[in-house]
Scaffold this motif. Structure first.
Motif, PDB file in Angstrom:
ATOM      1  N   ASP A   8       0.871  -1.181   0.000  1.00 53.02           N
ATOM      2  CA  ASP A   8       0.000   0.000   0.000  1.00 53.02           C
ATOM      3  C   ASP A   8       0.903   1.224   0.000  1.00 53.02           C
ATOM      4  O   ASP A   8       1.836   1.306   0.803  1.00 53.02           O
ATOM      5  CB  ASP A   8      -0.921   0.000   1.219  1.00 53.02           C
ATOM      6  N   ASP A   9       0.633   2.167  -0.893  1.00 52.86           N
ATOM      7  CA  ASP A   9       1.515   3.327  -0.990  1.00 52.86           C
ATOM      8  C   ASP A   9       1.192   4.425   0.017  1.00 52.86           C
ATOM      9  O   ASP A   9       1.886   5.445   0.072  1.00 52.86           O
ATOM     10  CB  ASP A   9       1.536   3.892  -2.419  1.00 52.86           C
ATOM     11  N   GLU A  10       0.148   4.221   0.836  1.00 56.44           N
ATOM     12  CA  GLU A  10      -0.140   5.165   1.907  1.00 56.44           C
ATOM     13  C   GLU A  10       0.506   4.648   3.195  1.00 56.44           C
ATOM     14  O   GLU A  10       0.098   3.626   3.741  1.00 56.44           O
ATOM     15  CB  GLU A  10      -1.645   5.319   2.116  1.00 56.44           C
ATOM     16  N   GLU A  11       1.501   5.378   3.665  1.00 58.24           N
ATOM     17  CA  GLU A  11       2.269   4.896   4.815  1.00 58.24           C
ATOM     18  C   GLU A  11       1.403   4.671   6.048  1.00 58.24           C
ATOM     19  O   GLU A  11       1.568   3.671   6.757  1.00 58.24           O
ATOM     20  CB  GLU A  11       3.387   5.887   5.145  1.00 58.24           C
ATOM     21  N   ALA A  12       0.469   5.583   6.313  1.00 58.02           N
ATOM     22  CA  ALA A  12      -0.368   5.453   7.504  1.00 58.02           C
ATOM     23  C   ALA A  12      -1.240   4.194   7.431  1.00 58.02           C
ATOM     24  O   ALA A  12      -1.381   3.469   8.417  1.00 58.02           O
ATOM     25  CB  ALA A  12      -1.244   6.689   7.668  1.00 58.02           C
ATOM     26  N   VAL A  13      -1.817   3.943   6.267  1.00 57.20           N
ATOM     27  CA  VAL A  13      -2.655   2.749   6.090  1.00 57.20           C
ATOM     28  C   VAL A  13      -1.801   1.488   6.204  1.00 57.20           C
ATOM     29  O   VAL A  13      -2.178   0.517   6.866  1.00 57.20           O
ATOM     30  CB  VAL A  13      -3.374   2.785   4.725  1.00 57.20           C
ATOM     31  N   ARG A  14      -0.655   1.526   5.571  1.00 54.44           N
ATOM     32  CA  ARG A  14       0.247   0.367   5.595  1.00 54.44           C
ATOM     33  C   ARG A  14       0.660   0.037   7.034  1.00 54.44           C
ATOM     34  O   ARG A  14       0.646  -1.126   7.453  1.00 54.44           O
ATOM     35  CB  ARG A  14       1.472   0.652   4.730  1.00 54.44           C
ATOM     36  N   VAL A  35       6.167 -10.738   6.277  1.00 52.13           N
ATOM     37  CA  VAL A  35       7.565 -10.725   5.836  1.00 52.13           C
ATOM     38  C   VAL A  35       7.886  -9.512   4.972  1.00 52.13           C
ATOM     39  O   VAL A  35       9.058  -9.202   4.747  1.00 52.13           O
ATOM     40  CB  VAL A  35       7.923 -12.018   5.068  1.00 52.13           C
ATOM     41  N   CYS A  36       6.844  -8.819   4.490  1.00 51.66           N
ATOM     42  CA  CYS A  36       7.084  -7.651   3.651  1.00 51.66           C
ATOM     43  C   CYS A  36       5.897  -6.697   3.741  1.00 51.66           C
ATOM     44  O   CYS A  36       4.759  -7.116   3.548  1.00 51.66           O
ATOM     45  CB  CYS A  36       7.318  -8.077   2.199  1.00 51.66           C
ATOM     46  N   ALA A  37       6.195  -5.430   4.058  1.00 52.58           N
ATOM     47  CA  ALA A  37       5.194  -4.364   4.014  1.00 52.58           C
ATOM     48  C   ALA A  37       5.750  -3.299   3.081  1.00 52.58           C
ATOM     49  O   ALA A  37       6.569  -2.473   3.485  1.00 52.58           O
ATOM     50  CB  ALA A  37       4.929  -3.815   5.402  1.00 52.58           C
ATOM     51  N   ALA A  38       5.323  -3.334   1.832  1.00 50.67           N
ATOM     52  CA  ALA A  38       5.950  -2.545   0.773  1.00 50.67           C
ATOM     53  C   ALA A  38       5.070  -1.384   0.339  1.00 50.67           C
ATOM     54  O   ALA A  38       3.844  -1.436   0.442  1.00 50.67           O
ATOM     55  CB  ALA A  38       6.251  -3.440  -0.422  1.00 50.67           C
ATOM     56  N   SER A  39       5.737  -0.352  -0.175  1.00 47.99           N
ATOM     57  CA  SER A  39       5.013   0.780  -0.760  1.00 47.99           C
ATOM     58  C   SER A  39       4.962   0.686  -2.275  1.00 47.99           C
ATOM     59  O   SER A  39       4.234   1.437  -2.922  1.00 47.99           O
ATOM     60  CB  SER A  39       5.685   2.097  -0.352  1.00 47.99           C
ATOM     61  N   ALA A  40       5.747  -0.228  -2.847  1.00 53.27           N
ATOM     62  CA  ALA A  40       5.834  -0.370  -4.303  1.00 53.27           C
ATOM     63  C   ALA A  40       5.718  -1.834  -4.699  1.00 53.27           C
ATOM     64  O   ALA A  40       6.129  -2.735  -3.948  1.00 53.27           O
ATOM     65  CB  ALA A  40       7.152   0.205  -4.815  1.00 53.27           C
ATOM     66  N   ALA A  41       5.170  -2.078  -5.885  1.00 56.90           N
ATOM     67  CA  ALA A  41       4.924  -3.438  -6.353  1.00 56.90           C
ATOM     68  C   ALA A  41       6.206  -4.247  -6.470  1.00 56.90           C
ATOM     69  O   ALA A  41       6.262  -5.412  -6.052  1.00 56.90           O
ATOM     70  CB  ALA A  41       4.200  -3.396  -7.698  1.00 56.90           C
ATOM     71  N   GLN A  42       7.248  -3.653  -7.041  1.00 53.91           N
ATOM     72  CA  GLN A  42       8.476  -4.412  -7.269  1.00 53.91           C
ATOM     73  C   GLN A  42       9.117  -4.841  -5.959  1.00 53.91           C
ATOM     74  O   GLN A  42       9.709  -5.920  -5.864  1.00 53.91           O
ATOM     75  CB  GLN A  42       9.474  -3.586  -8.092  1.00 53.91           C
ATOM     76  N   ASP A  61      -5.747   0.893  -5.258  1.00 53.20           N
ATOM     77  CA  ASP A  61      -5.438   2.194  -5.846  1.00 53.20           C
ATOM     78  C   ASP A  61      -3.939   2.486  -5.856  1.00 53.20           C
ATOM     79  O   ASP A  61      -3.532   3.647  -5.798  1.00 53.20           O
ATOM     80  CB  ASP A  61      -6.173   3.291  -5.068  1.00 53.20           C
ATOM     81  N   LEU A  62      -3.146   1.416  -5.877  1.00 50.13           N
ATOM     82  CA  LEU A  62      -1.693   1.573  -5.906  1.00 50.13           C
ATOM     83  C   LEU A  62      -1.275   2.420  -7.102  1.00 50.13           C
ATOM     84  O   LEU A  62      -1.643   2.140  -8.241  1.00 50.13           O
ATOM     85  CB  LEU A  62      -1.050   0.186  -5.991  1.00 50.13           C
TER      86      LEU A  62
END
Length: 245
Positions: A8-14, A35-42, A61-62
């Motif tokens: 999720d690209d929203e840090e607060a939501v993530r 194991v992974c909390a990412a802001s980007a797909a890659q 909505d990424l």
């Protein structure tokens, strides 16, 4: 251990979702790990292990160039055909989109202030239950068809079967419910083998749920309920009990 991935690209939501998931895992002692909390797909794709079944919480909505939640889900589905996809969205009705991408999403979490994390935790509980059900030995489950659905009942929950007044129908009794379905006690007796004993032409009871036998009144108490005992049932029961009751 089942890996969990979040994008999720929203840090607060993530942060809210990750915290809620990790707390749920800790409290329930699930064999899972974020194991992974990412802001980007890659970033998520680099962390995901090919061929290992995972659980994926993906922002619909990424905003990540060519990637959105659905294109990411499609790539994950290619790598992990049996993975569990859960979508996080600001909109309530996007199920049609997952059909368009052939994604078979498990659930949708609608972003709401203060509620997104708890919703993710509840969803993880449902995922955990589903995974446990999939691992259950099929021999430990009795499947039956009612008018509206197919149900899978753990054999350990069944007290007894009883012939229903309607022809070719049987009642299945548990501690909490009675279910009417098409069947016959003769077929059930043959199917369920030594785990159930035929007490009467109208009763087939779980052997390990029998609590007491009233030989004088020809009645058997099974899980707090009363079943009738026939002459043939007495003989069968005495053979199984070996004189212990």
């Amino acid at each position: 251990m089942i890996p969990i991935y979040l994008c999720d690209d929203e840090e607060a939501v993530r942060h809210q979702i990750q915290t809620a998931l990790e707390w749920k895992i800790f409290m329930e002692n699930y064999d899972m790990k974020v194991v992974c909390a990412a802001s980007a797909a890659q970033e998520l794709l680099d962390a995901a292990e090919d061929g290992r079944r995972g659980v994926y919480f993906l922002d619909v909505d990424l905003k990540d160039g060519a990637w959105d939640g659905f294109t990411l889900g499609r790539e994950l589905r290619r790598r992990d055909p049996h993975g569990t996809l859960i979508y996080i969205t600001s909109y309530g009705d996007l199920a049609w989109k997952t059909f368009q991408y052939h994604l078979e999403a498990f659930d949708y979490i609608v972003k709401e202030q203060e509620q997104t994390g708890p919703a993710a935790a509840r969803c993880l509980e449902a995922v955990h239950t589903r995974l446990l059900d999939e691992r259950r030995d099929p021999a430990e489950v009795f499947s039956l068809r009612t008018r509206d659905e197919t149900r899978h009942m753990p054999l350990a929950d069944i007290l007894f079967f009883e012939t229903a007044p309607k022809a070719h129908h049987v009642f299945l009794h548990t501690a909490d419910c009675r279910i009417d379905f098409v069947g016959s006690l003769n077929e059930l007796e043959a199917e369920l083998g030594g785990r159930f004993v035929r007490l009467h032409r109208a009763y087939l009871a779980a052997w390990d749920k029998i609590e007491a036998v009233d030989w004088r009144e020809n009645k058997v108490r099974v899980g707090g309920r009363t079943c009738l005992l026939s002459r043939a049932g007495r003989a069968e029961l005495k053979k199984k009990l070996g004189g212990s009751l």
